[in-house]
Enzyme design. Sequence first.
Site, PDB file in Angstrom:
ATOM      1  N   ASP A  11      71.446  22.760 105.034  1.00  0.00           N
ATOM      2  CA  ASP A  11      71.660  22.583 106.471  1.00  0.00           C
ATOM      3  C   ASP A  11      70.921  21.366 107.016  1.00  0.00           C
ATOM      4  O   ASP A  11      70.380  21.401 108.119  1.00  0.00           O
ATOM      5  CB  ASP A  11      71.242  23.852 107.239  1.00  0.00           C
ATOM      6  N   GLY A  32      72.386  18.570 107.713  1.00  0.00           N
ATOM      7  CA  GLY A  32      73.293  17.743 108.526  1.00  0.00           C
ATOM      8  C   GLY A  32      74.038  16.718 107.683  1.00  0.00           C
ATOM      9  O   GLY A  32      74.450  15.662 108.149  1.00  0.00           O
ATOM     10  N   THR A  37      74.254  34.971 100.579  1.00  0.00           N
ATOM     11  CA  THR A  37      75.195  34.952 101.702  1.00  0.00           C
ATOM     12  C   THR A  37      76.282  36.021 101.615  1.00  0.00           C
ATOM     13  O   THR A  37      77.113  36.119 102.504  1.00  0.00           O
ATOM     14  CB  THR A  37      75.883  33.575 101.788  1.00  0.00           C
ATOM     15  N   ALA A  40      78.525  27.716 101.539  1.00  0.00           N
ATOM     16  CA  ALA A  40      78.188  26.519 102.318  1.00  0.00           C
ATOM     17  C   ALA A  40      78.757  26.649 103.724  1.00  0.00           C
ATOM     18  O   ALA A  40      79.676  27.429 103.965  1.00  0.00           O
ATOM     19  CB  ALA A  40      78.766  25.284 101.638  1.00  0.00           C
ATOM     20  N   GLY A  41      78.217  25.887 104.636  1.00  0.00           N
ATOM     21  CA  GLY A  41      78.778  25.926 105.974  1.00  0.00           C
ATOM     22  C   GLY A  41      78.402  24.691 106.731  1.00  0.00           C
ATOM     23  O   GLY A  41      77.246  24.277 106.721  1.00  0.00           O
ATOM     24  N   HIS A  42      79.389  24.063 107.317  1.00  0.00           N
ATOM     25  CA  HIS A  42      79.079  22.873 108.107  1.00  0.00           C
ATOM     26  C   HIS A  42      80.073  22.767 109.248  1.00  0.00           C
ATOM     27  O   HIS A  42      81.266  22.956 109.060  1.00  0.00           O
ATOM     28  CB  HIS A  42      79.012  21.666 107.162  1.00  0.00           C
ATOM     29  N   THR A  43      79.534  22.544 110.435  1.00  0.00           N
ATOM     30  CA  THR A  43      80.394  22.539 111.611  1.00  0.00           C
ATOM     31  C   THR A  43      80.780  21.111 111.956  1.00  0.00           C
ATOM     32  O   THR A  43      79.927  20.244 112.109  1.00  0.00           O
ATOM     33  CB  THR A  43      79.654  23.181 112.808  1.00  0.00           C
ATOM     34  N   GLY A  90      77.048  16.859 106.336  1.00  0.00           N
ATOM     35  CA  GLY A  90      78.484  16.692 106.604  1.00  0.00           C
ATOM     36  C   GLY A  90      78.769  15.503 107.496  1.00  0.00           C
ATOM     37  O   GLY A  90      79.698  14.725 107.247  1.00  0.00           O
ATOM     38  N   ARG A 146      80.855  34.212  79.686  1.00  0.00           N
ATOM     39  CA  ARG A 146      82.125  33.860  79.019  1.00  0.00           C
ATOM     40  C   ARG A 146      83.283  34.750  79.467  1.00  0.00           C
ATOM     41  O   ARG A 146      84.106  35.172  78.660  1.00  0.00           O
ATOM     42  CB  ARG A 146      81.971  33.925  77.485  1.00  0.00           C
TER      43      ARG A 146
HETATM   44  P1  IMP Z   1      73.945  32.335  97.633  1.00  0.00           P
HETATM   45  O1  IMP Z   1      74.242  30.903  97.430  1.00  0.00           O
HETATM   46  O2  IMP Z   1      74.877  33.014  98.581  1.00  0.00           O
HETATM   47  O3  IMP Z   1      73.774  33.065  96.335  1.00  0.00           O
HETATM   48  O4  IMP Z   1      72.529  32.449  98.356  1.00  0.00           O
HETATM   49  C1  IMP Z   1      71.297  32.139  97.691  1.00  0.00           C
HETATM   50  C2  IMP Z   1      70.314  31.501  98.647  1.00  0.00           C
HETATM   51  O5  IMP Z   1      70.776  30.226  99.040  1.00  0.00           O
HETATM   52  C3  IMP Z   1      70.155  32.289  99.950  1.00  0.00           C
HETATM   53  O6  IMP Z   1      68.814  32.153 100.403  1.00  0.00           O
HETATM   54  C4  IMP Z   1      71.083  31.581 100.915  1.00  0.00           C
HETATM   55  O7  IMP Z   1      70.704  31.742 102.257  1.00  0.00           O
HETATM   56  C5  IMP Z   1      70.911  30.148 100.447  1.00  0.00           C
HETATM   57  N1  IMP Z   1      72.073  29.288 100.740  1.00  0.00           N
HETATM   58  C6  IMP Z   1      73.253  29.270 100.087  1.00  0.00           C
HETATM   59  N2  IMP Z   1      74.057  28.343 100.587  1.00  0.00           N
HETATM   60  C7  IMP Z   1      73.384  27.735 101.581  1.00  0.00           C
HETATM   61  C8  IMP Z   1      73.690  26.652 102.466  1.00  0.00           C
HETATM   62  O8  IMP Z   1      74.760  26.034 102.407  1.00  0.00           O
HETATM   63  N3  IMP Z   1      72.708  26.319 103.349  1.00  0.00           N
HETATM   64  C9  IMP Z   1      71.504  26.960 103.394  1.00  0.00           C
HETATM   65  N4  IMP Z   1      71.181  27.966 102.586  1.00  0.00           N
HETATM   66  C10 IMP Z   1      72.112  28.351 101.681  1.00  0.00           C
END
Ligand code: IMP
Length: 456
Positions: A18, A20, A141, A50-53, A22, A155
Amino acid sequence: MNINERVSAAFCGGAYGDEGKGRIVDEQVNKYLKLGKHVIVYRDNGGANAGHTLELPDGRRVALHQLPSGVLYPEVMVILGKSMVIHPGDLAVEINEIKEVAGKNGIADIKIDEMASLALDTHRAMENVLKKWQEGGRGATGRGISPAYADILLRQTLRVRDIVNFDEAKVREHYRLYQAMIAGLGANLSEAEVVAYKSDNPVLVGTEDEFIERLKKQAELISPYVTDVHKILEQTWPDPNNAFVFEKAQAIGLDPRFGVYSDVTASDTTFGGILGSTEGIIDPLEIKIRASVLKATYMSSVGTRVLPTKMDETLANIIREDAKEYGATTKRPRGIAYLDLPTLRFFTKVGQVNKLVLTHMDIVYPDLPIKVCTRYTIDDEECGYRPDQEFLSRVTPHYIELPTWDRSEIQRAKKPSNLPKNARHFLDFISDELNAPVAMITTGPKRDQSIVLSEI
Ligand code: IMP
């Protein structure tokens, strides 16, 4: 720049996600388009975690999870690479949403690697069950990311190609395997509820037949985008008319080998992952710009990890509101920490980073020096970062304070010479400490609030 020169740039999150990234990727795409290049954006890791606005010029906002940035440029090709783990149902909804937002402008040419792995509702159910058994996964997540990557090592991965030419026997075997594993852990797969894209209502995984029927429909929706990405890369990577932009997901601090284990994700979050995802076609060290994106004056983290430089909640709350520090995928409030140089030095090194992009240069407060951790000790002995929560819980951080600058002055700055003197010193200091030049900074939330300082 010579039009015949091959240009490429890769961007990763330099801390815990997160940062920024993107927006920076988007600006790079724009820059390469202006050079007259055909732009290809390649994403190699992660999935719906992942997440980006994206903020559109008309103020509308749209969140991207599995699609890379650049998807709103119709002249761009975006590739979802082999080392991603794809949820076809969520992806289909996301593509639809982007199409709606783009309207008659159209969207990028989306290519999904037929070799990419799947992260299905079965994996989401497994993750939920595992959360009851293991500490490290509690911050996950819920998108089934780690079980999907575990399938590769066990595998038994299901690939996108397996549902495009629907291999029913294989998918049934997958369901039965997960049913057995989940039953072994005391739960029932068909009754498990998992998250669905942008919905507050969970989805029931359902019986084997229900799961198969749902997956068949989802596969149909993404099929038009699925292709032989290997061939595309073989043809396009050597051609200087193409400009490649690599967008990593998550961040180096979430890497399973280098991050704060055990609250880490499962994919390779360093530039190194590009080699495997492209099956050796693209050596990340051939990518000229390998930039780590970091928040300039603080760090943020969502999940359960406890950072050595976590700050007290008084300042953290102010920063959280000022910089909208809430998770884009899960909306959780992010933990806020002081800048931690021992950790960032390690991440910059193992991430094969050669440039820095510092965002949020405007998150500064009058008369409040910027506190930066420069070293750690344990029992008065110097030590560095190690990728282990237990170890990091024992370190004592030592800080220095750097003079702050004026927020509105930096928000107005348009070129390097407009930067406040203290901001300039701060950038030089960080660059020296992390052994990489600062190529670009952002000075506010608007698209034009960025300044290039060296080649990018
Ligand atoms: P997972 O990727 O869902 O297995 O989550 C494992 C850890 O990575 C957790 O603490 C999530 O909050 C963190 N995490 C996964 N993807 C992101 C992201 O895009 N941004 C910030 N934290 C993330």
